[in-house]
Write an enzyme that holds these catalytic residues in place. Sequence first.
Site, PDB file in Angstrom:
ATOM      1  N   SER A   2       1.235  34.465 -29.291  1.00  0.00           N
ATOM      2  CA  SER A   2      -0.033  34.307 -30.004  1.00  0.00           C
ATOM      3  C   SER A   2       0.120  34.671 -31.483  1.00  0.00           C
ATOM      4  CB  SER A   2      -1.088  35.201 -29.359  1.00  0.00           C
ATOM      5  OG  SER A   2      -0.686  36.547 -29.481  1.00  0.00           O
ATOM      6  N   THR A   3      -0.794  34.173 -32.277  1.00  0.00           N
ATOM      7  CA  THR A   3      -0.725  34.426 -33.722  1.00  0.00           C
ATOM      8  C   THR A   3      -0.916  35.911 -34.065  1.00  0.00           C
ATOM      9  OG1 THR A   3      -1.250  32.157 -34.292  1.00  0.00           O
ATOM     10  CG2 THR A   3      -1.832  33.826 -35.929  1.00  0.00           C
ATOM     11  N   GLU A  28       6.938  31.252 -33.614  1.00  0.00           N
ATOM     12  CA  GLU A  28       6.307  30.044 -33.034  1.00  0.00           C
ATOM     13  C   GLU A  28       4.990  30.494 -32.425  1.00  0.00           C
ATOM     14  OE1 GLU A  28       7.291  27.056 -33.308  1.00  0.00           O
ATOM     15  OE2 GLU A  28       9.444  27.085 -33.656  1.00  0.00           O
ATOM     16  N   ALA A  33      -0.094  38.599 -32.297  1.00  0.00           N
ATOM     17  CA  ALA A  33       1.144  39.310 -31.957  1.00  0.00           C
ATOM     18  C   ALA A  33       2.267  38.880 -32.900  1.00  0.00           C
ATOM     19  CB  ALA A  33       1.527  39.044 -30.508  1.00  0.00           C
ATOM     20  N   CYS A  47       0.930  25.293 -26.211  1.00  0.00           N
ATOM     21  CA  CYS A  47       0.649  25.606 -27.624  1.00  0.00           C
ATOM     22  C   CYS A  47       0.227  24.365 -28.400  1.00  0.00           C
ATOM     23  CB  CYS A  47       1.870  26.240 -28.266  1.00  0.00           C
ATOM     24  SG  CYS A  47       3.355  25.221 -28.106  1.00  0.00           S
TER      25      CYS A  47
HETATM   26  P1  NAD Z   1       1.277  36.959 -26.438  1.00  0.00           P
HETATM   27  O1  NAD Z   1       1.366  36.947 -27.901  1.00  0.00           O
HETATM   28  O2  NAD Z   1       0.271  37.851 -25.808  1.00  0.00           O
HETATM   29  O3  NAD Z   1       2.681  37.404 -25.808  1.00  0.00           O
HETATM   30  C1  NAD Z   1       3.878  36.680 -26.046  1.00  0.00           C
HETATM   31  C2  NAD Z   1       5.071  37.594 -25.806  1.00  0.00           C
HETATM   32  O4  NAD Z   1       5.084  38.605 -26.818  1.00  0.00           O
HETATM   33  C3  NAD Z   1       5.045  38.361 -24.489  1.00  0.00           C
HETATM   34  O5  NAD Z   1       6.368  38.474 -24.020  1.00  0.00           O
HETATM   35  C4  NAD Z   1       4.480  39.717 -24.885  1.00  0.00           C
HETATM   36  O6  NAD Z   1       4.878  40.757 -24.003  1.00  0.00           O
HETATM   37  C5  NAD Z   1       5.085  39.905 -26.262  1.00  0.00           C
HETATM   38  N1  NAD Z   1       4.315  40.717 -27.210  1.00  0.00           N
HETATM   39  C6  NAD Z   1       2.972  40.775 -27.366  1.00  0.00           C
HETATM   40  N2  NAD Z   1       2.659  41.564 -28.424  1.00  0.00           N
HETATM   41  C7  NAD Z   1       3.831  41.969 -28.967  1.00  0.00           C
HETATM   42  C8  NAD Z   1       4.177  42.782 -30.096  1.00  0.00           C
HETATM   43  N3  NAD Z   1       3.250  43.329 -30.879  1.00  0.00           N
HETATM   44  N4  NAD Z   1       5.482  42.989 -30.361  1.00  0.00           N
HETATM   45  C9  NAD Z   1       6.439  42.424 -29.598  1.00  0.00           C
HETATM   46  N5  NAD Z   1       6.181  41.667 -28.504  1.00  0.00           N
HETATM   47  C10 NAD Z   1       4.884  41.431 -28.203  1.00  0.00           C
HETATM   48  O7  NAD Z   1       1.083  35.441 -25.968  1.00  0.00           O
HETATM   49  P2  NAD Z   1       0.878  34.873 -24.508  1.00  0.00           P
HETATM   50  O8  NAD Z   1      -0.527  35.077 -24.066  1.00  0.00           O
HETATM   51  O9  NAD Z   1       1.961  35.364 -23.612  1.00  0.00           O
HETATM   52  O10 NAD Z   1       1.144  33.301 -24.756  1.00  0.00           O
HETATM   53  C11 NAD Z   1       0.174  32.434 -25.221  1.00  0.00           C
HETATM   54  C12 NAD Z   1       0.320  32.193 -26.714  1.00  0.00           C
HETATM   55  O11 NAD Z   1       1.621  31.732 -27.007  1.00  0.00           O
HETATM   56  C13 NAD Z   1      -0.633  31.134 -27.234  1.00  0.00           C
HETATM   57  O12 NAD Z   1      -1.178  31.555 -28.457  1.00  0.00           O
HETATM   58  C14 NAD Z   1       0.275  29.934 -27.457  1.00  0.00           C
HETATM   59  O13 NAD Z   1      -0.177  29.003 -28.411  1.00  0.00           O
HETATM   60  C15 NAD Z   1       1.538  30.591 -27.885  1.00  0.00           C
HETATM   61  N6  NAD Z   1       2.672  29.691 -27.699  1.00  0.00           N
HETATM   62  C16 NAD Z   1       3.259  29.139 -28.799  1.00  0.00           C
HETATM   63  C17 NAD Z   1       4.306  28.236 -28.640  1.00  0.00           C
HETATM   64  C18 NAD Z   1       4.982  27.604 -29.832  1.00  0.00           C
HETATM   65  O14 NAD Z   1       6.077  27.079 -29.679  1.00  0.00           O
HETATM   66  N7  NAD Z   1       4.385  27.626 -31.007  1.00  0.00           N
HETATM   67  C19 NAD Z   1       4.738  27.897 -27.355  1.00  0.00           C
HETATM   68  C20 NAD Z   1       4.103  28.472 -26.262  1.00  0.00           C
HETATM   69  C21 NAD Z   1       3.070  29.371 -26.432  1.00  0.00           C
END
Ligand code: NAD
Length: 472
Positions: free
Chosen positions: A226-227, A247, A229, A281
């Site tokens: 996510s944006t 990403e 994070a 995404c």
């Molecule tokens: P998320 O940001 O909650 O978590 C993603 C990963 O980051 C997880 O492994 C989580 O444990 C870890 N994480 C979270 N906060 C962190 C921090 N502060 N420091 C380090 N690691 C951290 O996202 P999610 O709910 O798992 O996934 C959905 C999001 O991912 C959506 O916003 C989606 O658009 C995005 N996404 C983007 C792409 C792309 O290629 N641009 C692809 C797939 C998903």
Amino acid sequence: MISATHLIDGQCVAGEGINVSRPSPVSREAIALAPLVSAEQAVKSAQAATRAAPDMATLDISQRAAVLCDLANRIEADAQSIADLVTLENGCPCDQAVGLQIGSAAGLLRAYADLALTHSFEERRTGLRGGYTHILRQPVGPALGIVPWNVPLFLACMKLAPAIAAGCPIVLKPSPESADSMGRFAQHLSQLELPAGGVQSVIGDADIGRAMVEDPSFAKISFTGSTPAGRAVGMAAMERFARVTLELGGKSAAIILDDVDPTALPSELWLAIMQNNGQVCGAQSRILVPASRVKAYEDAIAALFDGLVTADPRESGTKVGPVVSAKAAAAIKEVVAAEIALGGQRLTQDRPVRGGAFVAPTLIRPSAQSAVILERELFGPVATIQPYRDEDEAIALANDHRYGLSGSVWSSDTDRAVAVARQLKTGTVGINTKKILDYSSPFGGWRSSGIGRELGPEGINAYTETSTIIAG
Ligand code: NAD
């Protein structure tokens, strides 16, 4: 249910961190009932990656390619079992799961094997001040790949494959929501002919991720998620000048041009919006249609959504399954309800769904261009529809967003569609296709959708540093 497996320093091990258990959004039975990695284990993985770095850097390029092909073969042979686990974890319909979740990962691994063999790791240029320069693209060093749960294997391979191709050890940090599928993936990783610590996987939560980002062992961090994070990861990486690729989220526009017959919508259109239940995404969740026939398009797309079989994703024929959790579903429904209270109109039926994690495919005519439903990534089977007067307005509406990850243009005239696509300020634009990426070409976002690019030669270069030798 199987136990989460972590791969640390060449060994598959059980986690020593906190226990997680959550109900499957599909079966409602507990999944991922296994300890996550502990902070100490995460540190051990970073140390092992550091030890592996010299051997990874000198690994013959043909062996790097062979390892990627070997992994592709292994996951393909196990595709159905892994796909079944992903379906239980995040609701991906079984008709989509093998191709989207595993076939795509295998294809990407093979593409990187080919790219590695032809990649330009050294280059000679004529010096513009005389002599010549010799440019080396050297492995950046140990990498950390943080991945979300929605397409876990594929996104892990998007980081693992270029890291290996470039000669970098990598530690993957998958999300707890994908602990079963990524635990099984770790078992395949453990079979690869790589130095111990060359590839590792530690399944942990955001706290573990945060600590790993701050670990100075990692020279490179590639984050997908996510944006918010991603912003935190990027700032922590900058503190110590770690190389970083982000990403992030999206809210992409599908522009339907006026030569598309609303009574014969393109067959891939629904998948561009609703694949993986909208948990993609690059989902095209903002639909833009010609104002001259807005009612015809609204009716046709609402009927398309209402016809999507929304049921148990383990059953063949299901087009839309549940989202990842009842909590995620409630958050999506809350945004929809708030928008309807403000004057937005639900164009699809408010049909009953079978459980707390389900959201009926929903099409909304928003109340205003500033509506929250247009601004926020919902990550579910919900789309908006807006009219545009002419192509310039369609392009302006598509570009008027903090996200810029993907997009699509639908038309019977490819040249016309490409002319529109060229004006979109976004990372990738599909023409009459649900595809949001191609392994050969850079993928990534503008603005709040991220920094850096994955895939193609650009993806390998993201795991290298250049050194220029100047011969006077
Ligand atoms: P998320 O940001 O909650 O978590 C993603 C990963 O980051 C997880 O492994 C989580 O444990 C870890 N994480 C979270 N906060 C962190 C921090 N502060 N420091 C380090 N690691 C951290 O996202 P999610 O709910 O798992 O996934 C959905 C999001 O991912 C959506 O916003 C989606 O658009 C995005 N996404 C983007 C792409 C792309 O290629 N641009 C692809 C797939 C998903």
